[in-house]
Design a protein around this motif. Structure first.
Motif, PDB file in Angstrom:
ATOM      1  N   GLN A  38       0.670  -1.157   0.048  1.00  0.00           N
ATOM      2  CA  GLN A  38       0.115  -0.102  -0.216  1.00  0.00           C
ATOM      3  C   GLN A  38       0.931   1.292   0.130  1.00  0.00           C
ATOM      4  O   GLN A  38       1.854   1.170   0.446  1.00  0.00           O
ATOM      5  CB  GLN A  38      -0.843   0.133   1.406  1.00  0.00           C
ATOM      6  CG  GLN A  38      -1.887  -1.038   1.200  1.00  0.00           C
ATOM      7  CD  GLN A  38      -2.680  -1.066   0.202  1.00  0.00           C
ATOM      8  OE1 GLN A  38      -3.359  -0.056  -0.010  1.00  0.00           O
ATOM      9  NE2 GLN A  38      -3.111  -2.295  -0.377  1.00  0.00           N
ATOM     10  N   ALA A  39       0.414   2.154  -0.618  1.00  0.00           N
ATOM     11  CA  ALA A  39       1.019   3.554  -0.505  1.00  0.00           C
ATOM     12  C   ALA A  39       1.142   4.011   0.750  1.00  0.00           C
ATOM     13  O   ALA A  39       0.591   3.546   1.792  1.00  0.00           O
ATOM     14  CB  ALA A  39       0.232   4.457  -1.148  1.00  0.00           C
ATOM     15  N   ARG A  40       2.467   4.616   0.967  1.00  0.00           N
ATOM     16  CA  ARG A  40       2.757   4.978   2.447  1.00  0.00           C
ATOM     17  C   ARG A  40       3.463   4.019   3.131  1.00  0.00           C
ATOM     18  O   ARG A  40       3.722   4.128   4.430  1.00  0.00           O
ATOM     19  CB  ARG A  40       1.823   5.783   3.295  1.00  0.00           C
ATOM     20  CG  ARG A  40       1.487   7.208   2.555  1.00  0.00           C
ATOM     21  CD  ARG A  40       0.309   7.883   3.131  1.00  0.00           C
ATOM     22  NE  ARG A  40      -0.824   7.042   3.431  1.00  0.00           N
ATOM     23  CZ  ARG A  40      -1.889   7.111   2.415  1.00  0.00           C
ATOM     24  NH1 ARG A  40      -1.725   7.412   1.122  1.00  0.00           N
ATOM     25  NH2 ARG A  40      -2.861   6.384   2.471  1.00  0.00           N
ATOM     26  N   ASP A  41       3.253   2.825   2.801  1.00  0.00           N
ATOM     27  CA  ASP A  41       3.761   1.573   3.235  1.00  0.00           C
ATOM     28  C   ASP A  41       5.218   1.450   3.492  1.00  0.00           C
ATOM     29  O   ASP A  41       6.049   2.331   2.838  1.00  0.00           O
ATOM     30  CB  ASP A  41       3.166   0.385   3.028  1.00  0.00           C
ATOM     31  CG  ASP A  41       3.094  -0.673   3.890  1.00  0.00           C
ATOM     32  OD1 ASP A  41       2.111  -1.781   3.882  1.00  0.00           O
ATOM     33  OD2 ASP A  41       3.690  -0.745   5.041  1.00  0.00           O
ATOM     34  N   PHE A  42       5.959   0.331   3.982  1.00  0.00           N
ATOM     35  CA  PHE A  42       7.389   0.037   3.965  1.00  0.00           C
ATOM     36  C   PHE A  42       7.605  -1.240   3.326  1.00  0.00           C
ATOM     37  O   PHE A  42       7.020  -1.861   3.484  1.00  0.00           O
ATOM     38  CB  PHE A  42       7.931   0.306   5.393  1.00  0.00           C
ATOM     39  CG  PHE A  42       9.156  -0.324   5.573  1.00  0.00           C
ATOM     40  CD1 PHE A  42       9.405  -1.807   5.921  1.00  0.00           C
ATOM     41  CD2 PHE A  42      10.390   0.350   5.558  1.00  0.00           C
ATOM     42  CE1 PHE A  42      10.853  -2.171   6.066  1.00  0.00           C
ATOM     43  CE2 PHE A  42      11.754   0.173   6.037  1.00  0.00           C
ATOM     44  CZ  PHE A  42      11.855  -1.247   5.984  1.00  0.00           C
ATOM     45  N   ARG A  77      13.976   8.373   2.053  1.00  0.00           N
ATOM     46  CA  ARG A  77      13.014   7.629   2.453  1.00  0.00           C
ATOM     47  C   ARG A  77      13.704   5.941   2.235  1.00  0.00           C
ATOM     48  O   ARG A  77      12.636   5.091   2.415  1.00  0.00           O
ATOM     49  CB  ARG A  77      11.752   7.729   1.902  1.00  0.00           C
ATOM     50  CG  ARG A  77      11.892   7.904   0.156  1.00  0.00           C
ATOM     51  CD  ARG A  77      10.313   8.218  -0.235  1.00  0.00           C
ATOM     52  NE  ARG A  77      10.530   8.201  -1.757  1.00  0.00           N
ATOM     53  CZ  ARG A  77       9.951   7.211  -2.522  1.00  0.00           C
ATOM     54  NH1 ARG A  77       9.413   6.130  -1.825  1.00  0.00           N
ATOM     55  NH2 ARG A  77       9.882   7.149  -3.701  1.00  0.00           N
ATOM     56  N   GLY A 136      10.576   3.361   2.498  1.00  0.00           N
ATOM     57  CA  GLY A 136       9.310   3.834   3.069  1.00  0.00           C
ATOM     58  C   GLY A 136       8.749   4.632   2.291  1.00  0.00           C
ATOM     59  O   GLY A 136       9.182   5.262   1.119  1.00  0.00           O
ATOM     60  N   SER A 137       7.428   5.224   2.691  1.00  0.00           N
ATOM     61  CA  SER A 137       6.643   6.373   2.240  1.00  0.00           C
ATOM     62  C   SER A 137       6.409   5.918   0.727  1.00  0.00           C
ATOM     63  O   SER A 137       6.612   6.858  -0.296  1.00  0.00           O
ATOM     64  CB  SER A 137       7.379   7.603   2.498  1.00  0.00           C
ATOM     65  OG  SER A 137       7.533   7.967   3.733  1.00  0.00           O
ATOM     66  N   LYS A 170       5.144   5.103  -2.823  1.00  0.00           N
ATOM     67  CA  LYS A 170       4.010   5.950  -3.692  1.00  0.00           C
ATOM     68  C   LYS A 170       3.952   4.998  -5.067  1.00  0.00           C
ATOM     69  O   LYS A 170       4.538   4.161  -5.297  1.00  0.00           O
ATOM     70  CB  LYS A 170       4.866   7.036  -4.358  1.00  0.00           C
ATOM     71  CG  LYS A 170       5.548   8.047  -3.149  1.00  0.00           C
ATOM     72  CD  LYS A 170       6.490   9.265  -3.858  1.00  0.00           C
ATOM     73  CE  LYS A 170       7.229  10.031  -2.665  1.00  0.00           C
ATOM     74  NZ  LYS A 170       7.805  10.952  -3.337  1.00  0.00           N
ATOM     75  N   ASP A 186       6.673   4.503  -7.435  1.00  0.00           N
ATOM     76  CA  ASP A 186       7.532   3.215  -7.136  1.00  0.00           C
ATOM     77  C   ASP A 186       7.461   2.069  -7.626  1.00  0.00           C
ATOM     78  O   ASP A 186       8.225   1.179  -7.667  1.00  0.00           O
ATOM     79  CB  ASP A 186       7.766   3.258  -5.693  1.00  0.00           C
ATOM     80  CG  ASP A 186       8.154   4.089  -4.891  1.00  0.00           C
ATOM     81  OD1 ASP A 186       7.562   4.714  -4.046  1.00  0.00           O
ATOM     82  OD2 ASP A 186       9.324   5.269  -5.565  1.00  0.00           O
ATOM     83  N   VAL A 218       2.892  -0.738  -5.940  1.00  0.00           N
ATOM     84  CA  VAL A 218       2.448   0.209  -4.743  1.00  0.00           C
ATOM     85  C   VAL A 218       0.849   0.674  -5.052  1.00  0.00           C
ATOM     86  O   VAL A 218       0.729   1.058  -6.187  1.00  0.00           O
ATOM     87  CB  VAL A 218       3.314   1.155  -4.567  1.00  0.00           C
ATOM     88  CG1 VAL A 218       2.710   2.269  -3.329  1.00  0.00           C
ATOM     89  CG2 VAL A 218       4.726   0.900  -4.216  1.00  0.00           C
ATOM     90  N   SER A 262      -2.535   2.792  -4.614  1.00  0.00           N
ATOM     91  CA  SER A 262      -2.840   3.873  -3.725  1.00  0.00           C
ATOM     92  C   SER A 262      -4.275   3.616  -3.118  1.00  0.00           C
ATOM     93  O   SER A 262      -4.774   4.407  -2.376  1.00  0.00           O
ATOM     94  CB  SER A 262      -3.289   4.882  -4.742  1.00  0.00           C
ATOM     95  OG  SER A 262      -4.024   4.546  -5.957  1.00  0.00           O
TER      96      SER A 262
END
Length: 124
Positions: free
Chosen positions: A13-17, A67, A84-85, A87, A90, A122, A124
């Motif tokens: 998921q977006a904002r995941d690691f 990141r 991380g973070s 998008k 990515d 990734v 959103s």
């Protein structure tokens, strides 16, 4: 013959690691500059990060700096990419690469050894 095998990709998921791993076999791993590249559909292969054999030097693409961390464990013949973070931009196939070099390289043509790649998507 050096072989590189990546793992750790998948749907995130977006904002995941995310943490990718690349295990090398053959050759002298600690003497290689290692790097991660990525390639999105219809795009050219893009430099992400690289690390010197001793881990003293690292370099990052502007798009991931701040990141992302590249690291290596020479005892395990493994290089890692932590990002991380995340998008949606990515999203790409991520490739591990190795070069017989004492200095950091950022061009894909400067790397002799390549893995098969691992898909990172990734959402959103």
């Amino acid at each position: 013959q050096v072989q590189l095998v990546e793992s750790g990709g998948g749907l995130v998921q977006a904002r995941d690691f995310l943490r990718l791993s690349c295990v090398a076999s053959g050759g002298t791993f600690s003497s290689y500059v290692m790097a991660w590249f990525r390639q999105a559909p219809v795009e050219e292969r893009e430099f992400v990060a690289s690390i010197s054999g001793s881990s003293v030097f690292t370099r990052y693409a502007d798009s991931v700096r701040g990141r992302t961390t590249i690291s290596r464990d020479n005892a395990k013949n493994t290089v890692y990419l932590q990002m991380g973070s995340l998008k949606p931009e990515d999203t790409a196939v991520y490739y591990c690469a190795g070069a017989d070099s004492a200095t950091i390289r950022i061009g894909p043509t400067e790397y002799r050894y390549w893995g098969q790649g691992t898909q990172v998507t990734v959402s959103s």
